[in-house]
Motif scaffolding. Structure first.
Motif, PDB file in Angstrom:
ATOM      1  N   GLU A   1       0.869  -1.170   0.000  1.00  0.00           N
ATOM      2  CA  GLU A   1       0.000   0.000   0.000  1.00  0.00           C
ATOM      3  C   GLU A   1       0.907   1.221   0.000  1.00  0.00           C
ATOM      4  O   GLU A   1       1.778   1.360   0.854  1.00  0.00           O
ATOM      5  N   PHE A   2       0.692   2.101  -0.981  1.00  0.00           N
ATOM      6  CA  PHE A   2       1.518   3.286  -1.129  1.00  0.00           C
ATOM      7  C   PHE A   2       0.807   4.513  -0.571  1.00  0.00           C
ATOM      8  O   PHE A   2      -0.415   4.529  -0.421  1.00  0.00           O
ATOM      9  N   SER A   3       1.571   5.545  -0.320  1.00  0.00           N
ATOM     10  CA  SER A   3       1.057   6.790   0.236  1.00  0.00           C
ATOM     11  C   SER A   3       0.217   7.583  -0.755  1.00  0.00           C
ATOM     12  O   SER A   3      -0.462   8.533  -0.373  1.00  0.00           O
ATOM     13  N   GLU A   4       0.265   7.227  -2.030  1.00  0.00           N
ATOM     14  CA  GLU A   4      -0.524   7.900  -3.049  1.00  0.00           C
ATOM     15  C   GLU A   4      -0.739   6.965  -4.227  1.00  0.00           C
ATOM     16  O   GLU A   4      -0.093   5.927  -4.333  1.00  0.00           O
ATOM     17  N   VAL A   5      -1.661   7.340  -5.093  1.00  0.00           N
ATOM     18  CA  VAL A   5      -1.936   6.552  -6.295  1.00  0.00           C
ATOM     19  C   VAL A   5      -0.719   6.629  -7.216  1.00  0.00           C
ATOM     20  O   VAL A   5      -0.097   7.680  -7.341  1.00  0.00           O
ATOM     21  N   ILE A   6      -0.385   5.513  -7.836  1.00  0.00           N
ATOM     22  CA  ILE A   6       0.747   5.460  -8.755  1.00  0.00           C
ATOM     23  C   ILE A   6       0.213   5.085 -10.133  1.00  0.00           C
ATOM     24  O   ILE A   6      -0.576   4.147 -10.261  1.00  0.00           O
ATOM     25  N   ASP A   7       0.649   5.828 -11.164  1.00  0.00           N
ATOM     26  CA  ASP A   7       0.165   5.510 -12.503  1.00  0.00           C
ATOM     27  C   ASP A   7       0.671   4.122 -12.910  1.00  0.00           C
ATOM     28  O   ASP A   7       1.706   3.654 -12.452  1.00  0.00           O
ATOM     29  N   GLU A   8      -0.080   3.480 -13.781  1.00  0.00           N
ATOM     30  CA  GLU A   8       0.164   2.081 -14.151  1.00  0.00           C
ATOM     31  C   GLU A   8       1.541   1.846 -14.754  1.00  0.00           C
ATOM     32  O   GLU A   8       2.210   0.866 -14.440  1.00  0.00           O
ATOM     33  N   VAL A   9       2.003   2.746 -15.620  1.00  0.00           N
ATOM     34  CA  VAL A   9       3.305   2.572 -16.267  1.00  0.00           C
ATOM     35  C   VAL A   9       4.420   2.579 -15.220  1.00  0.00           C
ATOM     36  O   VAL A   9       5.306   1.724 -15.227  1.00  0.00           O
ATOM     37  N   THR A  10       4.370   3.518 -14.305  1.00  0.00           N
ATOM     38  CA  THR A  10       5.371   3.605 -13.242  1.00  0.00           C
ATOM     39  C   THR A  10       5.290   2.385 -12.332  1.00  0.00           C
ATOM     40  O   THR A  10       6.302   1.788 -11.973  1.00  0.00           O
ATOM     41  N   PHE A  11       4.075   2.012 -11.978  1.00  0.00           N
ATOM     42  CA  PHE A  11       3.869   0.904 -11.057  1.00  0.00           C
ATOM     43  C   PHE A  11       4.392  -0.419 -11.614  1.00  0.00           C
ATOM     44  O   PHE A  11       4.986  -1.220 -10.899  1.00  0.00           O
TER      45      PHE A  11
ATOM     46  N   ASN B   1       6.779  -0.934 -13.825  1.00  0.00           N
ATOM     47  CA  ASN B   1       8.182  -0.925 -14.231  1.00  0.00           C
ATOM     48  C   ASN B   1       9.043  -1.530 -13.114  1.00  0.00           C
ATOM     49  O   ASN B   1       9.220  -0.929 -12.060  1.00  0.00           O
ATOM     50  N   PRO B   2       9.607  -2.731 -13.326  1.00  0.00           N
ATOM     51  CA  PRO B   2      10.385  -3.390 -12.271  1.00  0.00           C
ATOM     52  C   PRO B   2      11.633  -2.616 -11.859  1.00  0.00           C
ATOM     53  O   PRO B   2      12.142  -2.800 -10.757  1.00  0.00           O
ATOM     54  N   GLU B   3      12.109  -1.708 -12.711  1.00  0.00           N
ATOM     55  CA  GLU B   3      13.290  -0.919 -12.358  1.00  0.00           C
ATOM     56  C   GLU B   3      13.007   0.105 -11.266  1.00  0.00           C
ATOM     57  O   GLU B   3      13.930   0.690 -10.699  1.00  0.00           O
ATOM     58  N   ASN B   4      11.742   0.323 -10.941  1.00  0.00           N
ATOM     59  CA  ASN B   4      11.375   1.253  -9.876  1.00  0.00           C
ATOM     60  C   ASN B   4      11.402   0.596  -8.494  1.00  0.00           C
ATOM     61  O   ASN B   4      11.064   1.248  -7.506  1.00  0.00           O
ATOM     62  N   TYR B   5      11.788  -0.670  -8.423  1.00  0.00           N
ATOM     63  CA  TYR B   5      11.788  -1.400  -7.160  1.00  0.00           C
ATOM     64  C   TYR B   5      13.168  -1.980  -6.887  1.00  0.00           C
ATOM     65  O   TYR B   5      13.875  -2.391  -7.789  1.00  0.00           O
ATOM     66  N   ASN B   6      13.503  -2.031  -5.629  1.00  0.00           N
ATOM     67  CA  ASN B   6      14.752  -2.618  -5.193  1.00  0.00           C
ATOM     68  C   ASN B   6      14.466  -3.440  -3.942  1.00  0.00           C
ATOM     69  O   ASN B   6      14.347  -2.886  -2.848  1.00  0.00           O
ATOM     70  N   ILE B   7      14.308  -4.727  -4.125  1.00  0.00           N
ATOM     71  CA  ILE B   7      14.054  -5.621  -2.996  1.00  0.00           C
ATOM     72  C   ILE B   7      15.312  -6.440  -2.778  1.00  0.00           C
ATOM     73  O   ILE B   7      15.760  -7.161  -3.660  1.00  0.00           O
ATOM     74  N   GLN B   8      15.857  -6.306  -1.606  1.00  0.00           N
ATOM     75  CA  GLN B   8      17.105  -7.000  -1.295  1.00  0.00           C
ATOM     76  C   GLN B   8      16.802  -8.414  -0.826  1.00  0.00           C
ATOM     77  O   GLN B   8      15.795  -8.669  -0.163  1.00  0.00           O
ATOM     78  N   ALA B   9      17.694  -9.326  -1.168  1.00  0.00           N
ATOM     79  CA  ALA B   9      17.551 -10.730  -0.772  1.00  0.00           C
ATOM     80  C   ALA B   9      17.413 -10.825   0.742  1.00  0.00           C
ATOM     81  O   ALA B   9      18.123 -10.154   1.497  1.00  0.00           O
ATOM     82  N   ASN B  10      16.471 -11.620   1.184  1.00  0.00           N
ATOM     83  CA  ASN B  10      16.208 -11.890   2.599  1.00  0.00           C
ATOM     84  C   ASN B  10      15.678 -10.693   3.384  1.00  0.00           C
ATOM     85  O   ASN B  10      15.484 -10.798   4.583  1.00  0.00           O
ATOM     86  N   ALA B  11      15.421  -9.556   2.732  1.00  0.00           N
ATOM     87  CA  ALA B  11      14.935  -8.382   3.461  1.00  0.00           C
ATOM     88  C   ALA B  11      13.585  -8.645   4.100  1.00  0.00           C
ATOM     89  O   ALA B  11      13.335  -8.269   5.234  1.00  0.00           O
ATOM     90  N   LEU B  12      12.695  -9.332   3.383  1.00  0.00           N
ATOM     91  CA  LEU B  12      11.378  -9.615   3.934  1.00  0.00           C
ATOM     92  C   LEU B  12      11.449 -10.644   5.050  1.00  0.00           C
ATOM     93  O   LEU B  12      10.718 -10.574   6.026  1.00  0.00           O
ATOM     94  N   LYS B  13      12.357 -11.578   4.934  1.00  0.00           N
ATOM     95  CA  LYS B  13      12.514 -12.574   6.007  1.00  0.00           C
ATOM     96  C   LYS B  13      12.951 -11.883   7.291  1.00  0.00           C
ATOM     97  O   LYS B  13      12.471 -12.201   8.372  1.00  0.00           O
ATOM     98  N   GLU B  14      13.842 -10.910   7.173  1.00  0.00           N
ATOM     99  CA  GLU B  14      14.303 -10.162   8.337  1.00  0.00           C
ATOM    100  C   GLU B  14      13.168  -9.375   8.971  1.00  0.00           C
ATOM    101  O   GLU B  14      13.009  -9.345  10.172  1.00  0.00           O
TER     102      GLU B  14
END
Length: 176
Positions: free
Chosen positions: A147-157, A159-172
């Motif tokens: 859930e984001f703080s504001e609406v995000i347009d579909e093209v931006t949303f 685009n996988p280059e707009n995300y940076n998920i580090q390995a094991n970050a969610l497990k931590e």
């Protein structure tokens, strides 16, 4: 084939055209004559108006694509004297469709609104703050609801280059 969704209620548009950079007033069939003095009017079957307390509005194309969407609240009026009715909320910058509360304010027109005309508070209101994740839910090993703080347009949303998920970050995070 376009639709306007107000809360859970969907209203269908009959065939009509709106010219670029023009305005269209939406209302019920019974109110159409009252609004004709303000400009171009399109009446919708079962249109009962909008509440002051807030609601979710969504405009959808014939293909079901969301064209614009907003969930507003009476707190957006920021004026006790104007949130009791008779005053319209207006979008400050129509080109800035992704932002929410920060791009809306109560009309400053002495009539309470400007149907069929440019909004009384029209101004450039550039959204220069990046959306932030306000909550997340790990649905499965391979699925995360954000859930984001504001609406995000579909093209931006999408685009996988707009995300940076580090390995094991969610497990931590989930093991805390």
């Amino acid at each position: 084939g376009w639709k306007l969704q107000i809360g859970s209620k969907e209203l269908s548009f009959s065939s009509d055209t709106i010219q670029a950079n023009s305005y269209l007033i939406l209302c019920s069939h019974t109110s159409k004559d009252e609004f004709l003095v303000y400009g171009n009017v399109h009446s919708l079957s079962n249109f009962i108006g909008l509440t002051n307390s807030g609601n979710r509005l969504r405009l959808m194309s014939a293909q079901g694509k969301t064209i614009d969407e907003i969930a507003y609240s009476s707190t957006w009026y920021q004026s006790r004297s104007k949130n009791d009715g008779g005053w319209s909320l207006e979008r400050i910058d129509p080109a800035n469709t992704c932002s929410s509360q920060g791009n809306w304010s109560v009309s400053i027109n002495e009539k309470g609104g400007t149907p069929g005309q440019i909004n009384s508070i029209y101004d450039e209101n550039i959204d220069d703050k990046a959306p932030k994740v306000v909550s997340f839910k790990l649905v499965s090993e391979n699925q995360l609801d954000l859930e984001f703080s504001e609406v995000i347009d579909e093209v931006t949303f999408l685009n996988p280059e707009n995300y940076n998920i580090q390995a094991n970050a969610l497990k931590e995070i989930t093991s805390i």
